[in-house]
Design a protein around this motif. Structure first.
Motif, PDB file in Angstrom:
ATOM      1  N   GLU A  21      47.571  25.814 -75.133  1.00 42.52           N
ATOM      2  CA  GLU A  21      46.694  25.518 -76.279  1.00 42.52           C
ATOM      3  C   GLU A  21      45.464  24.714 -75.876  1.00 42.52           C
ATOM      4  O   GLU A  21      44.642  24.367 -76.720  1.00 42.52           O
ATOM      5  CB  GLU A  21      47.472  24.733 -77.343  1.00 42.52           C
ATOM      6  CG  GLU A  21      48.629  25.499 -77.970  1.00 42.52           C
ATOM      7  CD  GLU A  21      49.259  24.706 -79.097  1.00 42.52           C
ATOM      8  OE1 GLU A  21      48.520  24.260 -80.005  1.00 42.52           O
ATOM      9  OE2 GLU A  21      50.490  24.503 -79.063  1.00 42.52           O
ATOM     10  N   GLY A  22      45.347  24.399 -74.613  1.00 45.89           N
ATOM     11  CA  GLY A  22      44.222  23.602 -74.155  1.00 45.89           C
ATOM     12  C   GLY A  22      44.308  22.152 -74.577  1.00 45.89           C
ATOM     13  O   GLY A  22      43.297  21.448 -74.583  1.00 45.89           O
ATOM     14  N   CYS A  66      59.400  13.560 -63.574  1.00 48.78           N
ATOM     15  CA  CYS A  66      58.984  13.074 -64.889  1.00 48.78           C
ATOM     16  C   CYS A  66      57.507  13.365 -65.098  1.00 48.78           C
ATOM     17  O   CYS A  66      56.683  13.106 -64.222  1.00 48.78           O
ATOM     18  CB  CYS A  66      59.233  11.572 -65.011  1.00 48.78           C
ATOM     19  SG  CYS A  66      58.690  10.881 -66.601  1.00 48.78           S
ATOM     20  N   GLU A  67      57.202  13.922 -66.263  1.00 52.57           N
ATOM     21  CA  GLU A  67      55.815  14.094 -66.686  1.00 52.57           C
ATOM     22  C   GLU A  67      55.631  13.332 -67.991  1.00 52.57           C
ATOM     23  O   GLU A  67      56.329  13.601 -68.968  1.00 52.57           O
ATOM     24  CB  GLU A  67      55.471  15.568 -66.879  1.00 52.57           C
ATOM     25  CG  GLU A  67      55.275  16.333 -65.595  1.00 52.57           C
ATOM     26  CD  GLU A  67      54.740  17.729 -65.836  1.00 52.57           C
ATOM     27  OE1 GLU A  67      53.583  18.009 -65.466  1.00 52.57           O
ATOM     28  OE2 GLU A  67      55.484  18.542 -66.397  1.00 52.57           O
ATOM     29  N   THR A  68      54.741  12.356 -67.978  1.00 53.21           N
ATOM     30  CA  THR A  68      54.421  11.650 -69.210  1.00 53.21           C
ATOM     31  C   THR A  68      53.139  12.211 -69.792  1.00 53.21           C
ATOM     32  O   THR A  68      52.241  12.652 -69.066  1.00 53.21           O
ATOM     33  CB  THR A  68      54.257  10.145 -68.961  1.00 53.21           C
ATOM     34  OG1 THR A  68      53.325   9.933 -67.896  1.00 53.21           O
ATOM     35  CG2 THR A  68      55.583   9.507 -68.606  1.00 53.21           C
ATOM     36  N   ILE A  69      53.067  12.197 -71.106  1.00 55.11           N
ATOM     37  CA  ILE A  69      51.893  12.691 -71.823  1.00 55.11           C
ATOM     38  C   ILE A  69      51.211  11.498 -72.474  1.00 55.11           C
ATOM     39  O   ILE A  69      51.852  10.717 -73.182  1.00 55.11           O
ATOM     40  CB  ILE A  69      52.296  13.737 -72.872  1.00 55.11           C
ATOM     41  CG1 ILE A  69      52.940  14.946 -72.173  1.00 55.11           C
ATOM     42  CG2 ILE A  69      51.089  14.179 -73.692  1.00 55.11           C
ATOM     43  CD1 ILE A  69      53.516  15.959 -73.111  1.00 55.11           C
ATOM     44  N   ASN A  70      49.943  11.352 -72.188  1.00 47.14           N
ATOM     45  CA  ASN A  70      49.210  10.168 -72.586  1.00 47.14           C
ATOM     46  C   ASN A  70      48.009  10.526 -73.449  1.00 47.14           C
ATOM     47  O   ASN A  70      47.388  11.583 -73.277  1.00 47.14           O
ATOM     48  CB  ASN A  70      48.700   9.412 -71.340  1.00 47.14           C
ATOM     49  CG  ASN A  70      49.823   9.044 -70.397  1.00 47.14           C
ATOM     50  OD1 ASN A  70      50.327   7.941 -70.404  1.00 47.14           O
ATOM     51  ND2 ASN A  70      50.231   9.998 -69.566  1.00 47.14           N
ATOM     52  N   GLN A  71      47.650   9.618 -74.346  1.00 45.07           N
ATOM     53  CA  GLN A  71      46.486   9.829 -75.202  1.00 45.07           C
ATOM     54  C   GLN A  71      45.198   9.727 -74.390  1.00 45.07           C
ATOM     55  O   GLN A  71      45.098   8.960 -73.446  1.00 45.07           O
ATOM     56  CB  GLN A  71      46.463   8.786 -76.317  1.00 45.07           C
ATOM     57  CG  GLN A  71      47.633   8.892 -77.281  1.00 45.07           C
ATOM     58  CD  GLN A  71      47.626   7.773 -78.298  1.00 45.07           C
ATOM     59  OE1 GLN A  71      46.875   6.819 -78.172  1.00 45.07           O
ATOM     60  NE2 GLN A  71      48.467   7.885 -79.307  1.00 45.07           N
ATOM     61  N   PHE A  72      44.221  10.544 -74.800  1.00 46.48           N
ATOM     62  CA  PHE A  72      42.916  10.512 -74.150  1.00 46.48           C
ATOM     63  C   PHE A  72      41.880  10.915 -75.188  1.00 46.48           C
ATOM     64  O   PHE A  72      41.976  11.974 -75.805  1.00 46.48           O
ATOM     65  CB  PHE A  72      42.891  11.472 -72.952  1.00 46.48           C
ATOM     66  CG  PHE A  72      41.579  11.477 -72.205  1.00 46.48           C
ATOM     67  CD1 PHE A  72      41.049  10.305 -71.702  1.00 46.48           C
ATOM     68  CD2 PHE A  72      40.899  12.661 -72.019  1.00 46.48           C
ATOM     69  CE1 PHE A  72      39.847  10.313 -71.001  1.00 46.48           C
ATOM     70  CE2 PHE A  72      39.698  12.684 -71.314  1.00 46.48           C
ATOM     71  CZ  PHE A  72      39.172  11.514 -70.809  1.00 46.48           C
ATOM     72  N   THR A 117      31.963  15.047 -71.218  1.00 44.89           N
ATOM     73  CA  THR A 117      32.204  16.383 -70.661  1.00 44.89           C
ATOM     74  C   THR A 117      33.573  16.953 -71.025  1.00 44.89           C
ATOM     75  O   THR A 117      33.819  18.134 -70.821  1.00 44.89           O
ATOM     76  CB  THR A 117      32.094  16.332 -69.120  1.00 44.89           C
ATOM     77  OG1 THR A 117      33.039  15.387 -68.614  1.00 44.89           O
ATOM     78  CG2 THR A 117      30.689  15.925 -68.695  1.00 44.89           C
ATOM     79  N   GLU A 118      34.461  16.133 -71.558  1.00 43.95           N
ATOM     80  CA  GLU A 118      35.813  16.583 -71.868  1.00 43.95           C
ATOM     81  C   GLU A 118      36.110  16.396 -73.357  1.00 43.95           C
ATOM     82  O   GLU A 118      35.807  15.351 -73.922  1.00 43.95           O
ATOM     83  CB  GLU A 118      36.851  15.793 -71.055  1.00 43.95           C
ATOM     84  CG  GLU A 118      36.740  15.971 -69.551  1.00 43.95           C
ATOM     85  CD  GLU A 118      37.262  17.312 -69.094  1.00 43.95           C
ATOM     86  OE1 GLU A 118      37.893  18.022 -69.908  1.00 43.95           O
ATOM     87  OE2 GLU A 118      37.039  17.661 -67.922  1.00 43.95           O
ATOM     88  N   PRO A 119      36.704  17.402 -74.020  1.00 42.56           N
ATOM     89  CA  PRO A 119      37.081  17.245 -75.429  1.00 42.56           C
ATOM     90  C   PRO A 119      38.311  16.353 -75.547  1.00 42.56           C
ATOM     91  O   PRO A 119      39.015  16.124 -74.558  1.00 42.56           O
ATOM     92  CB  PRO A 119      37.404  18.686 -75.849  1.00 42.56           C
ATOM     93  CG  PRO A 119      37.884  19.335 -74.591  1.00 42.56           C
ATOM     94  CD  PRO A 119      37.059  18.722 -73.487  1.00 42.56           C
ATOM     95  N   PRO A 120      38.600  15.826 -76.738  1.00 39.58           N
ATOM     96  CA  PRO A 120      39.827  15.040 -76.921  1.00 39.58           C
ATOM     97  C   PRO A 120      41.047  15.873 -76.548  1.00 39.58           C
ATOM     98  O   PRO A 120      41.182  17.024 -76.957  1.00 39.58           O
ATOM     99  CB  PRO A 120      39.808  14.710 -78.417  1.00 39.58           C
ATOM    100  CG  PRO A 120      38.370  14.770 -78.788  1.00 39.58           C
ATOM    101  CD  PRO A 120      37.778  15.865 -77.961  1.00 39.58           C
TER     102      PRO A 120
END
Length: 360
Positions: free
Chosen positions: A162-163, A253-259, A264-267
């Motif tokens: 989903e990008g 382990c893969e953690t998913i973090n807010q950004f 140049t990069e979308p949220p």
């Protein structure tokens, strides 16, 4: 400058003999076997293998026995032995998507594709001493103890489609080997990950905890944590293709973090990554949090001055063998150094007293 002390060799020999006696303990108590340590102290064995950079459960168990349970000393023994081993070649990158999972959980999706597998975990225990273990009886067997054998897709892959998850940059084909070349900062991500997986579990845990308390701007979710065995393959030049030479147990382990995004990069989400030998959940999660904190510059974030964001601080202090060597060397003879400082202090005190008497 050190000076020889007469009779020192005999004292050292006696100290070694006493150490061996202390290691054995009461002779009336049966001696621990390597198999017992390997099978019943697996988490300690896994830590020694991870921080020693050598996957060999029997050798790690032997090191633990020799070190009297001092895991840092055991890591030191493993690393020293590792340097004596010949190197025949390099293995292919392992495919963790094909892992035979004993445990696979996600804190982000309840109905994760591929299912959740609790596996052997302390997560739901009551942390009460089980005095039944003192009876040394057989432990109850789990009803379902078989690993998941079919390939298990990574949850991050579904966010990728989903990008919503930042794409990973292409790494170098052959990253530098930290076990053969000393680390220099600034270090790129592959080298940082090597340093973290070899780093002391307690130190990496402390750094990770600091990011959760606000020192690093990291708010993470465990996207996926998996433990299992993966095949190790090596390309044989004479054959022209890779063949399986064995398998290793890994924790990933893969953690998913807010950004929030940038010019140049979308949220989107970003990730932290951890991979270690054996069942080492705490280490893998800690590693992924610190990995994400160290990525602040490449993600265009501000450095808030947190310790976990400082490459030099993290990477140069994570190694427990280096830290132990530097720490424990101060108990060795420093007679000449101290005597010179002692004389200096006496001289300065005498000059100060003379000046004070002259002033009076």
């Amino acid at each position: 400058m050190y000076v020889a002390t007469k009779g020192g060799e005999r004292a050292i020999d006696n100290a070694h003999a006493w150490l061996a006696e202390e290691r054995r303990g009461d002779p009336s108590v049966p001696e621990l076997s390597i198999a017992q340590i390997r099978e019943q102290m697996k988490l300690a064995v896994n830590r020694v293998m991870a921080e020693g950079s050598l996957f060999d459960p029997d050798l790690a168990a032997l090191a633990i026995k020799q070190a009297r349970g001092d895991l840092i000393e055991a890591v030191f023994l493993i690393r020293a032995y590792r340097t004596t081993l010949p190197r025949f070649g390099m293995s292919e990158p392992v495919e963790t998507g094909n892992m035979a999972c004993d445990r696979r959980i996600s804190a982000t999706f309840k109905d994760a594709p591929g299912g959740q597998v609790l596996g052997p975990t302390f997560d739901y225990t009551h942390r009460l001493i089980d005095f039944a273990l003192a009876a040394e009886g057989e432990a109850p067997r789990a009803e379902e103890g078989e690993p998941r054998l079919e390939p298990t897709p990574h949850i991050a892959g579904f966010l990728d489609r989903e990008g919503l998850l930042q794409a990973e940059a292409e790494g170098t084909p052959t990253p530098p080997d930290l076990t053969r070349e000393p680390i220099e900062v600034p270090a790129d991500r592959p080298l940082r990950l090597q340093a973290l997986t070899r780093g002391d579990e307690g130190f990496v845990l402390s750094m990770a905890y600091s990011t959760q308390r606000g020192f690093g701007r990291t708010h993470a979710f465990v996207g996926e944590l998996r433990i299992g065995r993966v095949a190790v393959e090596m390309e044989v030049p004479e054959l022209g293709f890779a063949i399986e030479i064995g398998e290793v147990e890994l924790t990933e382990c893969e953690t998913i973090n807010q950004f929030q995004g940038s010019k140049t990069e979308p949220p989107q989400f970003t990730r932290g990554y951890g991979l270690v030998f054996g069942q080492s959940e705490r280490k893998a999660i800690s590693m992924s949090l610190v990995d994400r904190a160290l990525r602040w510059e490449e993600l265009g974030e501000d450095n808030v001055g947190a310790p976990a964001q400082d490459q030099e601080f993290v990477l140069m202090h994570a190694d427990n063998v280096q830290a132990t060597g530097f720490l424990e060397h101060i108990k060795l003879p420093h007679y000449v150094d101290f005597q010179s400082e002692l004389e200096l202090i006496r001289k300065l005190r005498a000059e100060a007293m003379a000046s004070r008497e002259a002033a009076e």
